[in-house]
Enzyme design. Structure first.
Site, PDB file in Angstrom:
ATOM      1  N   GLU A   5       4.574  -5.201   7.332  1.00 34.37           N
ATOM      2  CA  GLU A   5       3.780  -4.186   8.032  1.00 34.37           C
ATOM      3  C   GLU A   5       4.207  -3.974   9.478  1.00 34.37           C
ATOM      4  OE1 GLU A   5       2.532  -6.472   5.995  1.00 34.37           O
ATOM      5  OE2 GLU A   5       1.064  -5.533   4.670  1.00 34.37           O
TER       6      GLU A   5
ATOM      7  N   GLU B 152      -0.403  -9.417  -0.695  1.00 29.07           N
ATOM      8  CA  GLU B 152      -1.835  -9.696  -0.497  1.00 29.07           C
ATOM      9  C   GLU B 152      -2.581  -9.760  -1.830  1.00 29.07           C
ATOM     10  OE1 GLU B 152      -1.927  -6.415   2.427  1.00 29.07           O
ATOM     11  OE2 GLU B 152      -3.092  -7.801   3.661  1.00 29.07           O
TER      12      GLU B 152
ATOM     13  N   ALA C 234       0.869  -1.180   0.000  1.00 28.49           N
ATOM     14  CA  ALA C 234       0.000   0.000   0.000  1.00 28.49           C
ATOM     15  C   ALA C 234       0.902   1.224   0.000  1.00 28.49           C
ATOM     16  CB  ALA C 234      -0.879  -0.023   1.241  1.00 28.49           C
TER      17      ALA C 234
ATOM     18  N   GLY D  82       0.653  -5.044   0.707  1.00 29.92           N
ATOM     19  CA  GLY D  82      -0.519  -5.161  -0.173  1.00 29.92           C
ATOM     20  C   GLY D  82      -0.204  -5.847  -1.488  1.00 29.92           C
TER      21      GLY D  82
END
Ligand code: COA
Length: 259
Positions: free
Chosen positions: A134, A114, A66, A111
């Site tokens: 993260e 993911e 992200a 992300g």
């Protein structure tokens, strides 16, 4: 929709969506997520498309996570909304009616890991690196990573990857089942196309039912065996089923029409 952060191409019935922010290692900001969602849903709805490849621009990154720049000053409510939105978009990829392959061409972090895990199949280049870093930011994965990583590599290894923030090289990802294949960078997209070409020869309706059954295994409160019974029943009512069985008995190649 006009795309500014992704490229969306279609060739021979295969849609390729390329996250295109190479100067930011293809980090997923909000606008990029919106465009990705739009392009994938458009490909699902397009009768000419049999499958989708998601990849990143450049040779360095698939997606490096992200966009950390968008985290500054975020409130609890905004954090939850961001996580929910990412989960919803990735769920649409996972639960769509057509196969989606992640062509992991470099860093697949946060992300990005993911996103790759939300795809049905992952193929990686030799320089790919997977990770959920993260916790180094005081965060946890928010786009389904804590759940899908366990599904793919098991609880113990997932806990280690999530807590250490270690990056996994392609060969380790292969041995853990996090990626299906490792190829040279030049062979990455051709390998994804090869897989989709194999799938293209099968009944599109049956492929959609396979996706439902595989996902049902992981749905809380869903009996996957019952889903299989139901979807098996649905298949026998289709023209594809009549065509597939007739073609076998007539010793010819089936011509499936997805009906
Ligand atoms: N969000 C926003 N920008 C990012 C980013 C992210 N997740 N990952 C990389 N970038 C940006 C960098 O800020 C840099 O931008 P700049 O040139 O404007 O400064 C550019 O992409 C190149 O990254 P850089 O860090 O210089 O490359 P590197 O080769 O030295 O390191 C990584 C590569 C992937 C190890 C490093 O970029 C990194 O750790 N990124 C964050 C990964 C992460 O924590 N992801 C999870 C987010 S929740």
């Amino acid at each position: 929709m006009e795309y500014k952060n992704i490229l969306s191409d279609q060739s021979n019935g295969i849609a390729t969506v390329t996250i295109n922010r190479p100067d930011k290692l293809n980090a997923l900001n909000k606008a990029t997520l919106t465009e990705l969602d739009h392009a994938v849903c458009a490909a699902f709805d397009n009768n000419e498309v049999c499958g989708i490849i998601i990849t990143g621009a450049g040779e360095k990154a698939f997606v490096a996570g992200a966009d950390i720049g968008e985290f500054v000053g975020i409130t609890v409510e905004e954090g939850r909304a961001l996580s929910q939105r990412g989960q919803d978009i990735f769920s649409r990829i996972e639960n769509g009616p057509k196969p989606v392959i992640a062509a992991v061409n470099g860093f697949a972090l946060g992300g990005g890991c993911e996103l790759a895990m939300a795809c049905h199949i992952r193929v990686s280049s030799e320089n790919a690196q997977f990770g959920q870093p993260e916790v180094s930011l005081g965060l946890i994965p928010g786009y389904g990573g804590t759940q899908r990583l366990i599904q793919l590599v098991g609880k113990g290894k997932a806990a280690e990857i999530l807590m250490t923030a270690d990056m996994l090289k392609a060969d380790e990802a292969l041995s853990l089942g996090l990626t299906n294949y490792v190829t040279s960078i030049d062979e990455l997209l051709p390998k994804c196309v090869d897989i989709l070409e194999k799938i293209r020869g099968k009944s599109p309706l049956a492929i959609g039912e396979i996706i439902k059954c595989v996902n049902a295994y992981f749905e809380d409160g869903t009996d996957g065996f019952q889903v299989e019974v139901n979807q098996f029943g649905n298949c026998v009512a289709t023209e594809d089923f009549k065509e597939g069985t007739s073609a076998f008995l007539e010793k010819r190649k089936a011509n499936f029409r997805g009906k």
